[in-house]
Write a protein that holds these residues in place. Structure first.
Motif, mmCIF file in Angstrom:
data_model
loop_
_atom_site.group_PDB
_atom_site.id
_atom_site.type_symbol
_atom_site.label_atom_id
_atom_site.label_comp_id
_atom_site.label_asym_id
_atom_site.label_seq_id
_atom_site.Cartn_x
_atom_site.Cartn_y
_atom_site.Cartn_z
ATOM 1 N N THR A 149 0.998 -1.214 -0.057
ATOM 2 C CA THR A 149 0.153 0.253 -0.008
ATOM 3 C C THR A 149 0.903 1.236 -0.051
ATOM 4 O O THR A 149 2.163 1.017 -0.113
ATOM 5 C CB THR A 149 -0.865 0.024 1.090
ATOM 6 N N LYS A 150 0.165 2.356 0.128
ATOM 7 C CA LYS A 150 1.098 3.668 0.047
ATOM 8 C C LYS A 150 1.517 3.939 1.351
ATOM 9 O O LYS A 150 1.996 4.925 1.889
ATOM 10 C CB LYS A 150 0.246 4.732 -0.387
ATOM 11 N N ALA A 151 1.221 2.877 2.352
ATOM 12 C CA ALA A 151 1.769 3.229 4.009
ATOM 13 C C ALA A 151 3.135 2.676 4.356
ATOM 14 O O ALA A 151 3.149 1.556 3.710
ATOM 15 C CB ALA A 151 0.526 2.651 4.877
ATOM 16 N N GLY A 152 3.977 3.055 4.805
ATOM 17 C CA GLY A 152 5.080 2.561 5.215
ATOM 18 C C GLY A 152 5.693 3.197 6.408
ATOM 19 O O GLY A 152 5.145 4.160 7.138
ATOM 20 N N ILE A 153 6.913 2.830 7.011
ATOM 21 C CA ILE A 153 7.573 3.520 7.863
ATOM 22 C C ILE A 153 8.797 4.190 7.366
ATOM 23 O O ILE A 153 9.627 3.316 6.960
ATOM 24 C CB ILE A 153 8.241 2.509 8.957
ATOM 25 N N VAL A 154 8.885 5.398 7.317
ATOM 26 C CA VAL A 154 9.752 6.278 6.402
ATOM 27 C C VAL A 154 10.524 7.311 7.243
ATOM 28 O O VAL A 154 10.086 7.771 8.173
ATOM 29 C CB VAL A 154 9.025 7.001 5.569
ATOM 30 N N ALA A 155 11.930 7.281 7.182
ATOM 31 C CA ALA A 155 12.710 8.210 7.821
ATOM 32 C C ALA A 155 13.223 9.370 6.562
ATOM 33 O O ALA A 155 13.696 8.804 5.593
ATOM 34 C CB ALA A 155 13.964 7.744 8.444
ATOM 35 N N ARG A 156 12.988 10.541 6.806
ATOM 36 C CA ARG A 156 13.692 11.591 5.954
ATOM 37 C C ARG A 156 14.875 12.321 6.257
ATOM 38 O O ARG A 156 15.155 13.550 6.560
ATOM 39 C CB ARG A 156 12.684 12.637 5.546
ATOM 40 N N GLY A 157 15.897 11.432 6.768
ATOM 41 C CA GLY A 157 16.934 11.897 7.398
ATOM 42 C C GLY A 157 17.371 11.066 8.825
ATOM 43 O O GLY A 157 17.094 9.912 8.737
ATOM 44 N N SER A 158 17.587 11.556 9.793
ATOM 45 C CA SER A 158 17.934 10.850 11.050
ATOM 46 C C SER A 158 16.712 10.217 11.546
ATOM 47 O O SER A 158 15.395 10.747 11.376
ATOM 48 C CB SER A 158 18.430 11.814 12.210
ATOM 49 N N PHE B 10 14.413 7.227 3.724
ATOM 50 C CA PHE B 10 14.523 5.456 3.579
ATOM 51 C C PHE B 10 13.439 4.885 4.162
ATOM 52 O O PHE B 10 12.921 5.257 5.254
ATOM 53 C CB PHE B 10 15.774 5.123 4.714
ATOM 54 N N VAL B 11 13.075 3.699 3.502
ATOM 55 C CA VAL B 11 11.683 3.278 3.912
ATOM 56 C C VAL B 11 12.009 1.947 4.835
ATOM 57 O O VAL B 11 12.816 0.929 4.084
ATOM 58 C CB VAL B 11 10.957 2.786 2.668
ATOM 59 N N PHE B 12 11.773 1.815 6.001
ATOM 60 C CA PHE B 12 12.216 0.699 6.796
ATOM 61 C C PHE B 12 11.210 -0.411 6.727
ATOM 62 O O PHE B 12 11.412 -1.655 6.943
ATOM 63 C CB PHE B 12 12.371 1.347 8.095
ATOM 64 N N GLY B 13 10.043 -0.142 6.476
ATOM 65 C CA GLY B 13 8.833 -0.834 6.525
ATOM 66 C C GLY B 13 7.609 -0.665 5.477
ATOM 67 O O GLY B 13 7.674 0.575 5.110
ATOM 68 N N ARG B 14 6.736 -1.532 5.015
ATOM 69 C CA ARG B 14 5.540 -1.625 4.241
ATOM 70 C C ARG B 14 4.349 -1.956 4.854
ATOM 71 O O ARG B 14 4.517 -3.220 5.388
ATOM 72 C CB ARG B 14 5.946 -2.023 2.757
ATOM 73 N N PHE B 15 3.301 -1.407 4.651
ATOM 74 C CA PHE B 15 2.029 -1.860 5.157
ATOM 75 C C PHE B 15 1.732 -2.936 3.673
ATOM 76 O O PHE B 15 1.243 -2.455 2.964
ATOM 77 C CB PHE B 15 1.130 -1.094 5.489
ATOM 78 N N MET C 220 -7.829 0.786 1.587
ATOM 79 C CA MET C 220 -8.584 2.032 2.029
ATOM 80 C C MET C 220 -7.866 2.522 3.348
ATOM 81 O O MET C 220 -7.942 3.749 3.687
ATOM 82 C CB MET C 220 -9.960 1.373 2.025
ATOM 83 N N LEU C 221 -7.887 1.412 4.332
ATOM 84 C CA LEU C 221 -7.110 1.817 5.401
ATOM 85 C C LEU C 221 -6.008 2.554 5.589
ATOM 86 O O LEU C 221 -5.526 3.533 6.022
ATOM 87 C CB LEU C 221 -7.111 0.470 6.501
ATOM 88 N N ALA C 222 -4.937 1.988 4.573
ATOM 89 C CA ALA C 222 -3.718 2.748 4.410
ATOM 90 C C ALA C 222 -3.672 4.138 3.872
ATOM 91 O O ALA C 222 -3.184 5.054 4.578
ATOM 92 C CB ALA C 222 -2.785 1.804 3.525
ATOM 93 N N ASN C 223 -4.760 4.327 2.906
ATOM 94 C CA ASN C 223 -4.843 5.627 2.462
ATOM 95 C C ASN C 223 -5.487 6.646 3.643
ATOM 96 O O ASN C 223 -4.971 7.841 3.379
ATOM 97 C CB ASN C 223 -5.949 5.394 1.008
ATOM 98 N N ARG C 224 -6.504 5.985 4.376
ATOM 99 C CA ARG C 224 -6.838 6.943 5.402
ATOM 100 C C ARG C 224 -5.895 7.341 6.272
ATOM 101 O O ARG C 224 -5.810 8.351 6.863
ATOM 102 C CB ARG C 224 -8.059 6.321 5.753
ATOM 103 N N PHE C 225 -5.052 6.253 6.659
ATOM 104 C CA PHE C 225 -3.914 6.620 7.595
ATOM 105 C C PHE C 225 -2.743 7.712 7.268
ATOM 106 O O PHE C 225 -2.374 8.389 8.041
ATOM 107 C CB PHE C 225 -3.187 5.237 8.135
ATOM 108 N N VAL C 226 -2.479 7.531 5.837
ATOM 109 C CA VAL C 226 -1.368 8.443 5.490
ATOM 110 C C VAL C 226 -2.057 9.977 5.112
ATOM 111 O O VAL C 226 -1.244 10.727 5.021
ATOM 112 C CB VAL C 226 -0.725 8.113 4.372
ATOM 113 N N GLN C 227 -3.371 10.124 5.152
ATOM 114 C CA GLN C 227 -3.873 11.417 4.774
ATOM 115 C C GLN C 227 -3.645 12.608 5.830
ATOM 116 O O GLN C 227 -3.357 13.811 5.496
ATOM 117 C CB GLN C 227 -5.570 11.362 4.731
#
Length: 228
Positions: free
Chosen positions: A66-75, A139-144, A155-162
């Motif tokens: 999905t479009k949801a993940g665990i992301v770091a944009r630096g530290s 960097f993407v550490f995880g994906r839903f 649908m759940l993922a899209n709602r979550f990242v809104q």
């Protein structure tokens, strides 16, 4: 509905979010008993014991994402290497692979234990920051990911990242006490260091990581054959 969840502070917003969704109580109870660390959830997902979960980026390669993940944009603060020590973290496949791709020397520490270590002001190397320095990419550490019911989980993922999820004070206080990390650090961490939307830059970064990880594996194989 069978959802797994990584039992770290970085997915506290998802926990709050999912509990507010109009899901069956039985599903929520099942989700609660499926809390674990990334590498174990990777196996649960692979064996289809859960339908959907945030899993390691390594394990998510080629899966239904999905479009949801665990992301770091630096530290990132919660994925670090401790200098002058050696060893992998049994809880994460992606972070161990990232250490090797970056050529960093140290012992990998992830999740809430890494946040505790960071809060003590001890020397460490932030792997999210090192990746950003090298590639100027998040960097993407995880994906839903999901195994079934695509429309539901997307649908759940899209709602979550809104929009950002507000964490109630009593939950922050509970996690701060249980995980030995201050409320202020938890709030700063979730606001400034962890993001959840996987977009074009994140996908570009993932593909770069997959390529470099593959090259690293091939190099180790060729090196081992050379010395046989």
């Amino acid at each position: 509905m069978k959802i797994g969840r990584i039992d770290y502070i970085n997915l506290l917003p998802f926990d709050v979010f999912i509990k507010k969704q109009p899901l069956m109580n039985a599903s929520k109870k099942f989700m609660e008993c499926r809390k674990s660390y990334p590498s174990r959830l990777n196996q649960e997902f692979k064996r289809r014991r859960i339908e959907a979960s945030f899993i390691s980026a390594i394990a998510g390669k080629g899966k239904k994402v999905t479009k949801a993940g665990i992301v770091a944009r630096g530290s990132v603060l919660s994925v670090i290497a401790i200098p002058d020590e050696e060893g992998k973290d049994y809880q994460s496949a992606t972070s161990n692979a990232l250490l090797e791709v970056l050529g960093v020397k140290g012992r990998v520490l992830i999740g809430d234990r890494a946040l505790q270590y960071y809060s003590q002001g001890k020397e460490h190397i932030d792997l999210g920051e090192e990746w950003f320095k090298r590639h100027r990419l998040p960097f993407v550490f995880g994906r839903f990911c999901y195994n079934a019911r695509a429309s539901l989980y997307e649908m759940l993922a899209n709602r979550f990242v809104q929009k950002p999820i507000k964490i109630p004070f009593y939950i922050l206080d509970k996690y701060a006490r249980e995980r030995s990390v201050s409320r202020d650090l938890i709030k700063r961490y979730l606001k400034n260091h962890i993001f959840y939307k996987v977009d074009k830059k994140e996908c570009l970064s993932l593909n770069k990581f997959y390529f470099e990880e593959r090259m690293s594996c091939l190099y180790k194989i060729s090196k081992s054959k050379k010395f046989k």
